[in-house]
Motif scaffolding. Structure first.
Motif, PDB file in Angstrom:
ATOM      1  N   LEU A   1       0.812  -1.222   0.000  1.00 38.63           N
ATOM      2  CA  LEU A   1       0.000   0.000   0.000  1.00 38.63           C
ATOM      3  C   LEU A   1       0.842   1.268   0.000  1.00 38.63           C
ATOM      4  N   ASN A   2       2.066   1.185   0.483  1.00 37.13           N
ATOM      5  CA  ASN A   2       2.878   2.391   0.639  1.00 37.13           C
ATOM      6  C   ASN A   2       4.130   2.404  -0.224  1.00 37.13           C
ATOM      7  N   ARG A   3       4.119   1.591  -1.284  1.00 35.41           N
ATOM      8  CA  ARG A   3       5.282   1.619  -2.175  1.00 35.41           C
ATOM      9  C   ARG A   3       5.369   2.978  -2.880  1.00 35.41           C
ATOM     10  N   ASN A   4       6.580   3.314  -3.250  1.00 28.99           N
ATOM     11  CA  ASN A   4       6.875   4.549  -3.997  1.00 28.99           C
ATOM     12  C   ASN A   4       6.610   5.826  -3.205  1.00 28.99           C
ATOM     13  N   LYS A   5       6.354   5.714  -1.894  1.00 32.97           N
ATOM     14  CA  LYS A   5       6.093   6.901  -1.076  1.00 32.97           C
ATOM     15  C   LYS A   5       7.230   7.120  -0.084  1.00 32.97           C
ATOM     16  N   ARG A   6       7.492   8.378   0.229  1.00 29.36           N
ATOM     17  CA  ARG A   6       8.439   8.689   1.302  1.00 29.36           C
ATOM     18  C   ARG A   6       7.670   8.842   2.613  1.00 29.36           C
ATOM     19  N   SER A   7       8.386   8.643   3.730  1.00 26.97           N
ATOM     20  CA  SER A   7       7.768   8.732   5.048  1.00 26.97           C
ATOM     21  C   SER A   7       8.529   9.714   5.931  1.00 26.97           C
ATOM     22  N   ILE A   8       7.756  10.650   6.536  1.00 24.80           N
ATOM     23  CA  ILE A   8       8.333  11.570   7.515  1.00 24.80           C
ATOM     24  C   ILE A   8       7.547  11.402   8.812  1.00 24.80           C
ATOM     25  N   ALA A   9       8.247  11.263   9.936  1.00 25.75           N
ATOM     26  CA  ALA A   9       7.609  11.056  11.233  1.00 25.75           C
ATOM     27  C   ALA A   9       7.551  12.374  11.989  1.00 25.75           C
ATOM     28  N   LEU A  10       6.313  12.867  12.221  1.00 30.17           N
ATOM     29  CA  LEU A  10       6.111  14.140  12.916  1.00 30.17           C
ATOM     30  C   LEU A  10       5.086  13.970  14.023  1.00 30.17           C
ATOM     31  N   ASP A  11       5.384  14.490  15.187  1.00 24.58           N
ATOM     32  CA  ASP A  11       4.432  14.517  16.290  1.00 24.58           C
ATOM     33  C   ASP A  11       3.577  15.771  16.142  1.00 24.58           C
ATOM     34  N   LEU A  12       2.388  15.626  15.575  1.00 22.30           N
ATOM     35  CA  LEU A  12       1.554  16.778  15.246  1.00 22.30           C
ATOM     36  C   LEU A  12       1.000  17.498  16.474  1.00 22.30           C
ATOM     37  N   LYS A  13       1.291  16.984  17.658  1.00 21.35           N
ATOM     38  CA  LYS A  13       0.901  17.690  18.878  1.00 21.35           C
ATOM     39  C   LYS A  13       1.933  18.739  19.270  1.00 21.35           C
ATOM     40  N   ARG A  14       3.044  18.759  18.556  1.00 22.42           N
ATOM     41  CA  ARG A  14       4.121  19.702  18.862  1.00 22.42           C
ATOM     42  C   ARG A  14       4.099  20.860  17.864  1.00 22.42           C
ATOM     43  N   PRO A  15       4.186  22.092  18.325  1.00 25.15           N
ATOM     44  CA  PRO A  15       4.143  23.254  17.417  1.00 25.15           C
ATOM     45  C   PRO A  15       5.256  23.237  16.373  1.00 25.15           C
ATOM     46  N   GLU A  16       6.421  22.689  16.741  1.00 29.55           N
ATOM     47  CA  GLU A  16       7.521  22.636  15.771  1.00 29.55           C
ATOM     48  C   GLU A  16       7.175  21.729  14.587  1.00 29.55           C
ATOM     49  N   ALA A  17       6.437  20.655  14.867  1.00 33.38           N
ATOM     50  CA  ALA A  17       6.024  19.742  13.799  1.00 33.38           C
ATOM     51  C   ALA A  17       4.987  20.416  12.896  1.00 33.38           C
ATOM     52  N   LEU A  18       4.081  21.165  13.510  1.00 28.53           N
ATOM     53  CA  LEU A  18       3.072  21.871  12.714  1.00 28.53           C
ATOM     54  C   LEU A  18       3.718  22.913  11.811  1.00 28.53           C
ATOM     55  N   GLU A  19       4.797  23.504  12.281  1.00 29.26           N
ATOM     56  CA  GLU A  19       5.513  24.470  11.448  1.00 29.26           C
ATOM     57  C   GLU A  19       6.138  23.775  10.241  1.00 29.26           C
ATOM     58  N   VAL A  20       6.596  22.528  10.425  1.00 27.97           N
ATOM     59  CA  VAL A  20       7.117  21.758   9.290  1.00 27.97           C
ATOM     60  C   VAL A  20       6.015  21.543   8.259  1.00 27.97           C
ATOM     61  N   VAL A  21       4.819  21.204   8.729  1.00 33.91           N
ATOM     62  CA  VAL A  21       3.694  21.000   7.811  1.00 33.91           C
ATOM     63  C   VAL A  21       3.395  22.282   7.044  1.00 33.91           C
ATOM     64  N   ARG A  22       3.400  23.395   7.742  1.00 28.27           N
ATOM     65  CA  ARG A  22       3.104  24.678   7.075  1.00 28.27           C
ATOM     66  C   ARG A  22       4.148  24.987   5.998  1.00 28.27           C
ATOM     67  N   GLN A  23       5.380  24.632   6.256  1.00 31.19           N
ATOM     68  CA  GLN A  23       6.404  24.838   5.237  1.00 31.19           C
ATOM     69  C   GLN A  23       6.222  23.881   4.064  1.00 31.19           C
ATOM     70  N   LEU A  24       5.814  22.671   4.376  1.00 29.44           N
ATOM     71  CA  LEU A  24       5.636  21.677   3.317  1.00 29.44           C
ATOM     72  C   LEU A  24       4.554  22.085   2.325  1.00 29.44           C
ATOM     73  N   VAL A  25       3.452  22.683   2.826  1.00 28.07           N
ATOM     74  CA  VAL A  25       2.345  23.005   1.920  1.00 28.07           C
ATOM     75  C   VAL A  25       2.678  24.160   0.976  1.00 28.07           C
ATOM     76  N   ARG A  26       3.789  24.820   1.178  1.00 29.55           N
ATOM     77  CA  ARG A  26       4.217  25.813   0.199  1.00 29.55           C
ATOM     78  C   ARG A  26       4.704  25.131  -1.077  1.00 29.55           C
ATOM     79  N   GLU A  27       5.143  23.885  -0.910  1.00 29.52           N
ATOM     80  CA  GLU A  27       5.690  23.125  -2.043  1.00 29.52           C
ATOM     81  C   GLU A  27       4.777  21.970  -2.440  1.00 29.52           C
ATOM     82  N   TYR A  28       4.251  21.257  -1.446  1.00 34.04           N
ATOM     83  CA  TYR A  28       3.309  20.164  -1.701  1.00 34.04           C
ATOM     84  C   TYR A  28       1.907  20.769  -1.659  1.00 34.04           C
ATOM     85  N   ASP A  29       1.311  20.953  -2.836  1.00 34.20           N
ATOM     86  CA  ASP A  29       0.071  21.721  -2.892  1.00 34.20           C
ATOM     87  C   ASP A  29      -1.184  20.853  -2.936  1.00 34.20           C
ATOM     88  N   ILE A  30      -1.055  19.586  -2.563  1.00 33.07           N
ATOM     89  CA  ILE A  30      -2.218  18.701  -2.407  1.00 33.07           C
ATOM     90  C   ILE A  30      -2.088  17.990  -1.065  1.00 33.07           C
TER      91      ILE A  30
END
Length: 393
Positions: free
Chosen positions: A62-91
């Motif tokens: 089910l997860n072939r050809n995908k990359r995996s990043i481990a983020l604790d979404l309860k942490r503000p630093e992780a949420l900031e990573v997500v916000r940066q990602l959506v500037r490039e990953y637009d879906i």
């Protein structure tokens, strides 16, 4: 070769089956898919047996050809990573219950403010609205509530628990991909992103197809073993003398004639068109008698050259070896990341320009975390700090 969806960059927050199957199709067709996973709350597919070399075969597929990043979404630093990602990953593809991403501060409106062209696909059991929006559910529940199970089964034994997850895959996965790609086309034409709300129950409801149309227009309630295609006619499965099964779908007169001739009962062909339930039941008994007089191998030989819409029911191991499955290249070898490869089901969609070869099986949890953060501009020291603080895994 990059594939037709090579321009798409997708952040996938989903787990289990519906979302991951959707993003598998997208990744197979060339999209760049980045899975965001919790370092402390594992996707249960990762431990689902059976295992190959210590890795769940289901997860590896089910997860072939995908990359995996481990983020604790309860942490503000992780949420900031997500916000940066959506500037490039637009879906964004997510499968939480409604409101979860909003409470984390990374729901559609919050991320849209960062990237106005964002396409945000939310796959849920019951959708973003309605009294069941926050209710838990699984495939069997969605099929039950959507009316599908009410006429799928036998009168004496009841509804069937299907071997495949129909609402999850046909509902969540395939409709999720369709909605996502439709939103991509809309964005290409207008520049606008949007929220795509995919409810597995909604989609299962739409799968009622002909039976649902009949009820809405004519008031005919579908019942078990009462329709032409659900056991109410000779269109059914028949047991052989040695305990195996054949499927008979000889609905059209020309196919019915060939079926009846092959089993030595040409006089039965005219009865196939009868609309009367009692006559259909009698016809089924006659066909069943003829199948039960013959072994599976004999019937395979009998129908091999007969174009009658009659085929053997094959277990998966035999389906793999069927010449049609082999000719279509539906099994592929996928690199494991170490030595060797793993046999997996291939992407079922064919393009004249071809598809890229599978790159790797499902990645280990957080296997690409440092790589992705470095691509975002994080220094080695910043990555080490986030790891030491438990923000990333």
């Amino acid at each position: 070769m990059k594939g037709p969806l090579a321009s798409l960059k997708i952040i996938d927050f989903s787990t289990l089956l519906p979302g991951p199957f959707a993003s598998l199709l997208l990744a197979d067709m060339g999209a760049e898919v980045l899975r965001v996973e919790s370092p402390t709350r594992m996707d249960l597919i990762r431990v689902l047996p059976p295992h190959d070399g210590g890795v769940s075969a289901s997860h590896a597929y089910l997860n072939r050809n995908k990359r995996s990043i481990a983020l604790d979404l309860k942490r503000p630093e992780a949420l900031e990573v997500v916000r940066q990602l959506v500037r490039e990953y637009d879906i964004v593809l997510e499968q939480f219950r409604p409101g979860v991403m909003e409470r984390l501060g990374i729901g559609y409106e919050a991320l849209k403010a960062i990237n106005p062209g964002l396409i945000y696909v939310a796959i849920t059991g019951y959708g973003q609205t309605g009294p069941y929006r926050e209710r838990a559910g699984h495939d069997i529940n969605y099929l039950a509530l959507a009316g599908v199970a009410s006429y799928t089964g036998r009168r004496d034994t009841g509804p069937l628990p299907l071997g495949v997850q129909l609402a999850d895959i046909a509902g969540g996965s395939l409709h999720g991909v369709m909605g996502l790609l439709a939103a991509v086309i809309h964005r290409q034409q207008t520049g606008e992103g949007q929220l795509v709300d995919v409810s597995m129950t909604d989609c299962a409801f739409s799968l009622n197809g002909m039976a649902g149309a009949g009820y809405l227009a004519c008031g005919v309630e579908p019942q078990m073993e009462a329709l032409a295609l659900n056991g109410g006619s000779f269109y059914d499965y028949y047991r052989t003398r040695d305990g195996r099964w054949f499927s008979v779908g000889s609905l059209e007169p020309q196919f019915m004639q060939q079926l009846c001739a092959a089993i030595g009962r040409p006089e039965l062909a005219a009865r196939g068109l009868s609309p009367k339930a009692e006559e259909q039941r009698a016809l089924k008994r006659e066909i069943a008698i003829e199948f039960e007089r013959r072994d599976f191998a004999e019937l395979c030989e009998c129908f091999a050259a007969v174009d009658a819409c009659v085929e053997p029911m094959l277990p998966f191991a035999e389906a793999l070896e069927h010449p049609q499955i082999k000719a279509r290249g539906l099994v592929t070898d996928v690199p494991r990341g170490d030595a060797g490869s793993q046999r997996q089901m291939a992407c079922p969609i064919r393009f004249s320009a071809g598809l890229p070869a599978p790159r790797h099986i499902g990645a280990a949890l957080g296997a690409h975390t440092e790589e992705v953060l470095q691509e975002l501009g994080y220094s080695a020291e910043q990555v080490a700090t986030l790891k030491a603080d438990g923000v990333i895994g």
